[in-house]
Design an enzyme around this catalytic site. Sequence first.
Site, PDB file in Angstrom:
ATOM      1  N   ASP A  54     -75.801  14.527  31.296  1.00 42.92           N
ATOM      2  CA  ASP A  54     -74.628  15.126  30.673  1.00 42.92           C
ATOM      3  C   ASP A  54     -74.665  14.764  29.193  1.00 42.92           C
ATOM      4  O   ASP A  54     -74.524  13.593  28.823  1.00 42.92           O
ATOM      5  CB  ASP A  54     -73.358  14.592  31.335  1.00 42.92           C
ATOM      6  CG  ASP A  54     -72.082  15.208  30.780  1.00 42.92           C
ATOM      7  OD1 ASP A  54     -72.127  15.824  29.684  1.00 42.92           O
ATOM      8  OD2 ASP A  54     -71.028  15.077  31.432  1.00 42.92           O
ATOM      9  N   TYR A 143     -62.552  26.467  21.473  1.00 35.83           N
ATOM     10  CA  TYR A 143     -63.981  26.773  21.563  1.00 35.83           C
ATOM     11  C   TYR A 143     -64.504  27.265  20.223  1.00 35.83           C
ATOM     12  O   TYR A 143     -65.545  26.804  19.740  1.00 35.83           O
ATOM     13  CB  TYR A 143     -64.210  27.833  22.641  1.00 35.83           C
ATOM     14  CG  TYR A 143     -65.629  28.358  22.704  1.00 35.83           C
ATOM     15  CD1 TYR A 143     -66.657  27.570  23.206  1.00 35.83           C
ATOM     16  CD2 TYR A 143     -65.940  29.641  22.260  1.00 35.83           C
ATOM     17  CE1 TYR A 143     -67.959  28.047  23.267  1.00 35.83           C
ATOM     18  CE2 TYR A 143     -67.232  30.131  22.318  1.00 35.83           C
ATOM     19  CZ  TYR A 143     -68.240  29.331  22.823  1.00 35.83           C
ATOM     20  OH  TYR A 143     -69.528  29.803  22.877  1.00 35.83           O
TER      21      TYR A 143
END
Length: 239
Positions: A54, A143
């Site tokens: 990750d 985003y």
Amino acid sequence: MGRNIVVTGGATGIGRAIASTFAAGGDTVVITGRRAEQLRTTAAELGITAHTCDATDPAQIEALLDQLPQDIDVLVNNAGSNTDIGREAPTDLASLAAAWRANLDANLISAVLMTSALRDRLTSGGSVVHIGSIAADKGGTAYAAAKAGLASWNAQLSAELGPHGITANVVAPGYIAATEFFHDSLTDERRDALIAATHTRRPGVPEDVAAAVHYLASPGARQVTGQVLAVNGGEHTTR
């Protein structure tokens, strides 16, 4: 002689296409990501190496280092997503902060961490390429802000890496079909509108982005750095 390539988020979609393009050219490719099963499948199909990691987790990145080559020619920071998709809208300040931090972690911090961890392994003549988004120029929510931050940080990164013979650029896609980006939430009407907004009147495909990344990492792009290369079919144009 082949190069050593690291692609984060390389199991599916754009990341897979990037890994496939470099592997087809004879390079040695390592992909990373969070989903072990998809990584194994892609690695077996492409004849490359995969490691679960990750990219938002410093501890996992540090554990990954022992499994990566000591010399890395190209780092592609592809890992990221719009973490607002499929998430309930924030109802208070705490959930709003969590939603923004999730997008910043996924799309900006992940690239900062991976690049910083591998910086001393990047070879002269090498490249760092980040996957940005058209959203950074069109405006939007967390985003878009995260992708805009990625482009801004890349400008500084380019200045720091340039004297060492390393380029740093962003590829900013528009609508790309055949990816998991929208998590099956894209309606036919929205898809048609996204295609109609392009000059090419077609959706982008992962291979379009992969080709741009491959160019930026090529010998012919050694004087191209600190830039954002749009791959959006003309949906958002530059001067």
